[in-house]
Enzyme design. Structure first.
Site, mmCIF file in Angstrom:
data_model
loop_
_atom_site.group_PDB
_atom_site.id
_atom_site.type_symbol
_atom_site.label_atom_id
_atom_site.label_comp_id
_atom_site.label_asym_id
_atom_site.label_seq_id
_atom_site.Cartn_x
_atom_site.Cartn_y
_atom_site.Cartn_z
ATOM 1 N N ARG A 1 -24.824 -22.134 -106.032
ATOM 2 C CA ARG A 1 -23.810 -22.921 -106.254
ATOM 3 C C ARG A 1 -23.571 -22.981 -107.802
ATOM 4 O O ARG A 1 -24.804 -22.987 -108.843
ATOM 5 C CB ARG A 1 -24.124 -24.654 -106.137
ATOM 6 C CG ARG A 1 -23.560 -25.100 -104.894
ATOM 7 C CD ARG A 1 -22.207 -24.742 -104.735
ATOM 8 N NE ARG A 1 -21.606 -25.116 -103.469
ATOM 9 C CZ ARG A 1 -21.435 -24.567 -102.465
ATOM 10 N NH1 ARG A 1 -22.167 -23.060 -102.530
ATOM 11 N NH2 ARG A 1 -20.966 -25.032 -101.267
ATOM 12 N N HIS B 1 -17.176 -16.143 -105.152
ATOM 13 C CA HIS B 1 -18.014 -16.878 -104.029
ATOM 14 C C HIS B 1 -17.702 -16.341 -102.696
ATOM 15 O O HIS B 1 -17.249 -16.915 -101.872
ATOM 16 C CB HIS B 1 -17.187 -18.429 -103.934
ATOM 17 C CG HIS B 1 -17.968 -19.289 -103.481
ATOM 18 N ND1 HIS B 1 -17.947 -20.825 -103.934
ATOM 19 C CD2 HIS B 1 -18.862 -19.216 -102.522
ATOM 20 C CE1 HIS B 1 -18.834 -21.168 -103.059
ATOM 21 N NE2 HIS B 1 -19.264 -20.557 -102.322
ATOM 22 N N GLU C 1 -14.634 -23.621 -110.020
ATOM 23 C CA GLU C 1 -14.091 -22.608 -109.076
ATOM 24 C C GLU C 1 -12.578 -22.921 -108.844
ATOM 25 O O GLU C 1 -12.378 -24.280 -108.720
ATOM 26 C CB GLU C 1 -14.761 -22.435 -107.773
ATOM 27 C CG GLU C 1 -16.317 -21.880 -108.235
ATOM 28 C CD GLU C 1 -17.079 -21.664 -107.026
ATOM 29 O OE1 GLU C 1 -16.462 -21.824 -105.755
ATOM 30 O OE2 GLU C 1 -18.175 -20.930 -107.221
#
Ligand SMILES: NC(=O)c1ccc[n+]([C@@H]2O[C@H](COP(=O)([O-])OP(=O)(O)OC[C@H]3O[C@@H](n4cnc5c(N)ncnc54)[C@H](O)[C@@H]3O)[C@@H](O)[C@H]2O)c1
Ligand SMILES: O=C(O)[C@H](O)COP(=O)(O)O
Length: 527
Positions: free
Chosen positions: A232, A279, A261
């Protein structure tokens, strides 16, 4: 019909259980703007997300019919868990479905970084044949530091050992014994930072891990170490990473996730020693099908009144205990509802005692059912398994759970005691083989009552005619008695009768009953 809103892209194969279910309507709307999301969630019974949708307090408050939020993946840092609990919404995730994909992705990022593959690829694409510039390093005999030794950290370790890497791991829950069993060196965080050539983080993003790898951490690392984040954004402090890369302290970074993000204008992406992707850790056909299937099944289970298999914001009933505990769930709810219906005054304590075979299990899920049933009578139906403890805490109601040896001769006995500012009342029940839930004690009196349907609880003086007078008066009100249980402490003293009757008894009849000679207290309840 249950309405299920899916607000991030999910595998069509994975959500087949939902699409094919006769009792669910599925609305798939990935990438909604906030206003539309608020509109849609207001109509939904369930919301399924990945990491993109931010399930905020506002979204949850708009979800007036929402019973469950399903996270098709592991990380739930995009979901306001406290707000979900406050609103009685259970949150489930799919913790196993994307482990392999993410671990493999981590290894791919590790090797891409070690051998400068993306950089060399871009250079070649630009027409350069530059072989000296992209000399890399081997993995063999290098030390991989794993921060977070859970599902993904363990698989990454196994893969790295396959490349003959030495692995040292840090995890607050990793003991030396467990580390030895897993074939890794056990280290403190500082030891991992000091010894590792490559550091990979695999922790959740929680307060304790936010900026865990910060400026001080970088200072403790080997000169020329390399770092990966396929967990993360935010576990690694990006500003500190940028400085460490610019200074040459850190030779490279491989980033799958970012503090913000989408990471469009992130200055780390401009650095030549950074390998980065948007991601993608769980972005495989297999992982997406796995997590979609897992979360779809859990969502349907909960919408159909079952228990969540992978709850995040309430304790789960362990798989191996479900068969043993499930039969007691109804008993717990009935006892809580029975006593909660007849107790008077403001509630201070809910005490639940377990004896007999119930002392062999963790009864917390049963206590939670008792608390929900009691509180629903005081607070209303917005109380459920998810928020019952929080509501009790907010109202200063203490919940006590205790195992005792006094079974009163029953193989299993569950006793509920409610302490209010006016009185303390208690009820005990058992589960009779094949006969279901039974109330066997009320306020210390022995009884034998099936806790369902229309009931009247009457405290009276043990005198000839008292029972007859009750029967006659009910007859005058055209109320038929199905069963009658009478308990007393001693002849001529205090006594109790519990009647099951064929229909509701209105306030007028209750008022008349309360004025019958030798009758002290009358309470009608429906279970
Ligand atoms: N990039 C992706 O697409 C992707 C995919 C899956 C998971 N993830 C992320 O990876 C994380 C880990 O996934 P997992 O399945 O291994 O979870 P997991 O719960 O199995 O393992 C997490 C581990 O972190 C440990 N931990 C917690 N606090 C720590 C701390 N302060 N220091 C060190 N270790 C700590 C826990 O003890 C646990 O062992 C998830 O929370 C998720 O955010 C990312
Ligand atoms: O926590 C996870 O499971 C991963 O970060 C996957 O996130 P995604 O579902 O948005 O790919």
């Amino acid at each position: 019909m249950h309405r299920v809103l899916i607000s991030d892209p999910l595998s069509e194969d994975g959500i087949k259980p939902l699409l094919e279910a006769a009792d669910t309507e599925v609305i798939q709307k990935p990438s909604m703007e906030k206003e539309e999301l608020l509109e849609e969630v207001a109509k939904a019974d369930a919301l399924i997300v990945r990491s993109q949708t931010q399930v905020t307090k506002e979204v949850l408050e708009h979800g007036v019919n929402l019973k469950i939020v399903g996270r098709a993946g592991v990380g739930v840092d995009n979901i306001d868990l406290d707000a979900a609990t406050d609103n009685g919404v259970v949150v489930v995730n799919a913790p196993d479905g994307n482990t392999i994909s993410t671990a493999e992705h981590t290894m791919a990022m590790l090797m891409s970084m070690a051998r400068n593959i993306p950089q060399a690829y871009h250079s070649l694409q630009q027409g350069n044949w530059d072989r000296k510039k992209y000399v890399g390093v081997e993995l063999k005999n290098k030390t991989l530091g794993v921060v977070g030794f859970g599902r993904i950290g363990r698989v990454v370790t196994r893969r790295a050992k396959g490349h003959r890497m030495n692995v040292i791991a840090y995890d607050p829950f990793l003991t030396r014994e467990k580390a030895e069993k897993a074939g890794v060196e056990h280290g403190t965080l500082d030891e991992v930072l000091a010894l590792a050539d490559f550091i990979t983080v695999h922790t959740p993003l929680i307060a304790a891990t936010h900026h865990l790898i910060n400026k001080d951490a970088f200072a403790k690392m080997k000169n020329g170490a390399r770092i990966l984040n396929c967990a993360r954004g935010g576990i690694i402090e990006e500003e500190a990473l940028y400085e460490a890369l610019q200074s040459g302290k850190i030779a490279g970074a491989a980033l799958d996730v970012f503090e913000e993000e989408p990471a469009i204008n992130n200055k780390l992406l401009e650095l030549p020693q950074v390998v980065s992707v948007p991601h993608l850790g769980a972005s495989t056909v297999e992982a997406q099908e796995n997590v979609a299937v897992d979360v779809s099944n859990d969502v349907m289970e909960v919408l159909r009144g079952g228990n969540a298999k992978q709850p995040v914001n309430i304790p789960s009933i362990p798989e191996e205990m479900q068969d043993k505990l499930t039969p007691y769930i109804t008993l717990s709810e009935k006892l809580g509802a029975f006593l909660g219906s007849i107790v008077r005054g403001g509630l201070n304590n809910i005490n639940v005692y377990y004896s007999g075979e119930l002392t062999d299990v963790d009864p917390t899920p049963l206590t939670r059912k008792v608390v929900k049933s009691v509180l629903q009578l005081f607070v209303g139906n917005r109380v459920n398994d998810v928020n019952s403890y929080k509501i009790a805490k907010d109202k200063g109601i203490e919940i006590n759970e205790q195992k005792t040896t006094s079974t009163k001769g029953f193989t299993n006995l569950l006793t509920v005691e409610l302490e209010t500012d006016e009185e303390t009342r208690s009820i005990a029940g058992t589960l009779l083989n094949g006969l279901g839930a039974r109330v066997v004690r009320l306020d210390g009196y022995s009884v034998d009552v099936i806790p369902e349907g229309h009931l009247i609880s009457i405290h009276h003086k043990d005198q000839p005619g008292a029972i007859g007078r009750v029967g006659s008066l009910l007859a005058e009100h055209d109320v038929n008695i199905a069963t009658m249980q009478v308990g007393r402490t001693d002849i001529g003293g205090a006594a109790i009768m519990i009647l099951t009757i064929d229909k509701e008894v209105g306030p007028e009849c209750q008022e008349h009953l309360a004025h019958v000679e030798d009758i002290n207290r009358v309470q009608y309840l429906k279970l």
